[in-house]
Design a protein around this motif. Structure first.
Motif, PDB file in Angstrom:
ATOM      1  N   ARG A 110       0.833  -1.204   0.000  1.00 45.09           N
ATOM      2  CA  ARG A 110       0.000   0.000   0.000  1.00 45.09           C
ATOM      3  C   ARG A 110       0.865   1.250   0.000  1.00 45.09           C
ATOM      4  O   ARG A 110       0.475   2.282  -0.532  1.00 45.09           O
ATOM      5  CB  ARG A 110      -0.905  -0.026   1.236  1.00 45.09           C
ATOM      6  N   TYR A 111       2.051   1.149   0.606  1.00 43.80           N
ATOM      7  CA  TYR A 111       3.030   2.222   0.593  1.00 43.80           C
ATOM      8  C   TYR A 111       4.280   1.732  -0.129  1.00 43.80           C
ATOM      9  O   TYR A 111       4.630   0.555  -0.074  1.00 43.80           O
ATOM     10  CB  TYR A 111       3.416   2.653   2.011  1.00 43.80           C
ATOM     11  N   LEU A 131       2.644   9.214   6.749  1.00 42.42           N
ATOM     12  CA  LEU A 131       1.623   8.935   5.741  1.00 42.42           C
ATOM     13  C   LEU A 131       0.348   8.386   6.380  1.00 42.42           C
ATOM     14  O   LEU A 131      -0.768   8.686   5.935  1.00 42.42           O
ATOM     15  CB  LEU A 131       2.161   7.943   4.705  1.00 42.42           C
ATOM     16  N   ASP A 132       0.515   7.572   7.410  1.00 40.59           N
ATOM     17  CA  ASP A 132      -0.664   7.058   8.117  1.00 40.59           C
ATOM     18  C   ASP A 132      -1.451   8.175   8.781  1.00 40.59           C
ATOM     19  O   ASP A 132      -2.681   8.195   8.755  1.00 40.59           O
ATOM     20  CB  ASP A 132      -0.228   6.050   9.196  1.00 40.59           C
ATOM     21  N   ASP A 165       0.535  12.773  -0.037  1.00 39.60           N
ATOM     22  CA  ASP A 165       0.622  11.560  -0.849  1.00 39.60           C
ATOM     23  C   ASP A 165       2.057  11.102  -1.054  1.00 39.60           C
ATOM     24  O   ASP A 165       2.301   9.952  -1.408  1.00 39.60           O
ATOM     25  CB  ASP A 165      -0.002  11.799  -2.231  1.00 39.60           C
ATOM     26  N   TYR A 181       5.801   6.929  -0.718  1.00 35.87           N
ATOM     27  CA  TYR A 181       4.663   7.259  -1.570  1.00 35.87           C
ATOM     28  C   TYR A 181       3.462   6.400  -1.194  1.00 35.87           C
ATOM     29  O   TYR A 181       3.601   5.271  -0.724  1.00 35.87           O
ATOM     30  CB  TYR A 181       4.955   6.965  -3.048  1.00 35.87           C
ATOM     31  N   ARG A 182       2.303   6.926  -1.473  1.00 30.99           N
ATOM     32  CA  ARG A 182       1.134   6.066  -1.533  1.00 30.99           C
ATOM     33  C   ARG A 182       1.188   5.308  -2.863  1.00 30.99           C
ATOM     34  O   ARG A 182       1.615   5.857  -3.881  1.00 30.99           O
ATOM     35  CB  ARG A 182      -0.154   6.883  -1.433  1.00 30.99           C
ATOM     36  N   ARG A 183       0.762   4.084  -2.839  1.00 31.53           N
ATOM     37  CA  ARG A 183       0.901   3.215  -4.017  1.00 31.53           C
ATOM     38  C   ARG A 183       0.243   3.810  -5.256  1.00 31.53           C
ATOM     39  O   ARG A 183       0.729   3.657  -6.380  1.00 31.53           O
ATOM     40  CB  ARG A 183       0.274   1.855  -3.682  1.00 31.53           C
ATOM     41  N   GLU A 184      -0.877   4.518  -5.070  1.00 26.14           N
ATOM     42  CA  GLU A 184      -1.594   5.065  -6.220  1.00 26.14           C
ATOM     43  C   GLU A 184      -0.726   6.014  -7.026  1.00 26.14           C
ATOM     44  O   GLU A 184      -0.863   6.123  -8.248  1.00 26.14           O
ATOM     45  CB  GLU A 184      -2.871   5.787  -5.755  1.00 26.14           C
ATOM     46  N   ALA A 241      -5.603  10.200  -1.511  1.00 28.19           N
ATOM     47  CA  ALA A 241      -4.694   9.699  -2.526  1.00 28.19           C
ATOM     48  C   ALA A 241      -5.283   9.945  -3.888  1.00 28.19           C
ATOM     49  O   ALA A 241      -6.454  10.251  -4.038  1.00 28.19           O
ATOM     50  CB  ALA A 241      -4.426   8.198  -2.334  1.00 28.19           C
TER      51      ALA A 241
END
Length: 339
Positions: free
Chosen positions: A108-109, A131-132, A138, A183-186, A335
């Motif tokens: 996810r990250y 990030l959490d 993002d 990063y966020r995965r998106e 995100a």
């Protein structure tokens, strides 16, 4: 498009959704001739992540090393369940190595850092916690505030490059060259790296809709191995910067770039030719005037640039319509992802 990157090791199949049936965190580290640092690198990543209780994978991408890096990676993977070795068939570049890792992430990250142990893996949990806790961010980019490089050949070009990139792209960071980023995965799913665009990941992320923050991180002097960077990198950065600025500003409207410049040249060119045409009608000889050649040259170049812009517009239309690629992204739960 960049050339495909053949691999010695097979690529694991990533799930369709970020983090589905996979680890929470994917750490991607490209390595090149880092046999001396590799055992400590794997150990220190484990020491940083295992106590957090987060599930994670460490994707080590060997970019065609000439030493024992690949062999050590495979040996470590045999006794380390969370280590994923990826061995490129030859030396490509850091961008290709990073992209090979991004193509295999399941978390996810996504976190990136260098393999020379100058980045501290103990900073990774700090970035993940941020990030959490902060849905308005993002991407987190590391800032080596107390940089430990002694060589002026690394510090001075880095400062010049940071200033140029920040001013040209509008993404103001103190340290574009810090490899430690989260990063966020998106966001990673929306970025494609080729050439040497790894330097401009924050700019590419912003173009993909990411909200970026900068976090001070620790930095250590290199104690083993040899640096792969030199002062010549500054000149390559300038050339790549031209590409990234064009990409960010004119990717979906190339006619505004080429056509605008074409009009600036065509207008004075036609004015010169019109003036000389009037003189010709009045009976004056214009054949030997330098102004005639200048007017013709400006007019021809202007027309060519406008035509190039029109061709670019057609290619852009084909890219979006035939490929079904969206022109915009929708922000969901802090995100950015595909609609």
């Amino acid at each position: 498009m960049s050339e495909p990157v053949p691999l010695v090791s097979p690529a694991p199949t990533a799930p369709s959704a970020a983090g589905a049936d996979g680890p929470e965190v994917s750490i991607v580290i490209p390595v090149y001739n880092e046999a001396e640092n590799l055992p400590d690198l794997v150990r220190r990543v484990g020491e940083a992540l295992v106590p957090t209780g987060r599930s994670f994978e460490l994707i080590l991408v060997d970019d065609g090393s000439r030493d024992a890096t690949a062999a050590l990676m495979r040996e470590a993977a045999a006794r380390t369940p969370w280590l994923v070795p990826v061995v490129l068939a030859r030396n490509y570049d850091q961008s290709s190595a990073l992209q090979a890792g991004f193509d295999r992430v399941r978390g996810r990250y996504v976190v990136t850092l260098d393999g020379d142990l100058q980045n501290d893996p103990l900073d990774i949990p700090v970035l993940l916690d941020r990030l959490d806790a902060d849905a308005s961010v993002d991407m987190l980019s590391g800032w080596r505030r107390d940089r430990q490089d002694a060589e002026i050949s690394r510090k001075l070009p880095s400062r010049i490059a940071n200033a140029l990139i920040s001013r040209a792209t509008g993404v103001h960071l103190h340290d574009y060259g810090c490899a430690l980023k989260a990063y966020r995965r998106e966001i990673i799913d929306r970025i494609r790296l080729y050439g040497e665009l790894h330097r401009f990941i924050p700019s590419l992320a912003k173009d993909a809709g990411a909200r970026i923050a900068e976090v001070p991180v620790r930095h250590h002097a290199r104690t083993r191995g040899v640096s792969k960077y030199g002062i010549d990198r500054t000149f390559r950065v300038i050339l790549d910067l031209v590409l990234i600025v064009f990409f960010m500003r004119y990717r979906q409207r190339p006619l505004h770039a080429f056509g605008g410049l074409g009009l600036w040249l065509l207008t004075p060119g036609l004015g010169m030719l019109g003036y000389l045409g009037a003189l010709k009608l009045l009976g004056q000889d214009i054949g030997g005037r330098p102004l005639l050649m200048t007017g013709m040259l400006l007019s021809l170049i202007g027309v060519q640039l406008i035509v190039a812009g029109l061709v670019g517009e057609m290619l852009t239309r084909i890219y979006h319509e035939a490929g079904g690629r969206p022109q915009a992204h929708v922000r969901v739960d802090g995100a950015t992802r595909r609609p």
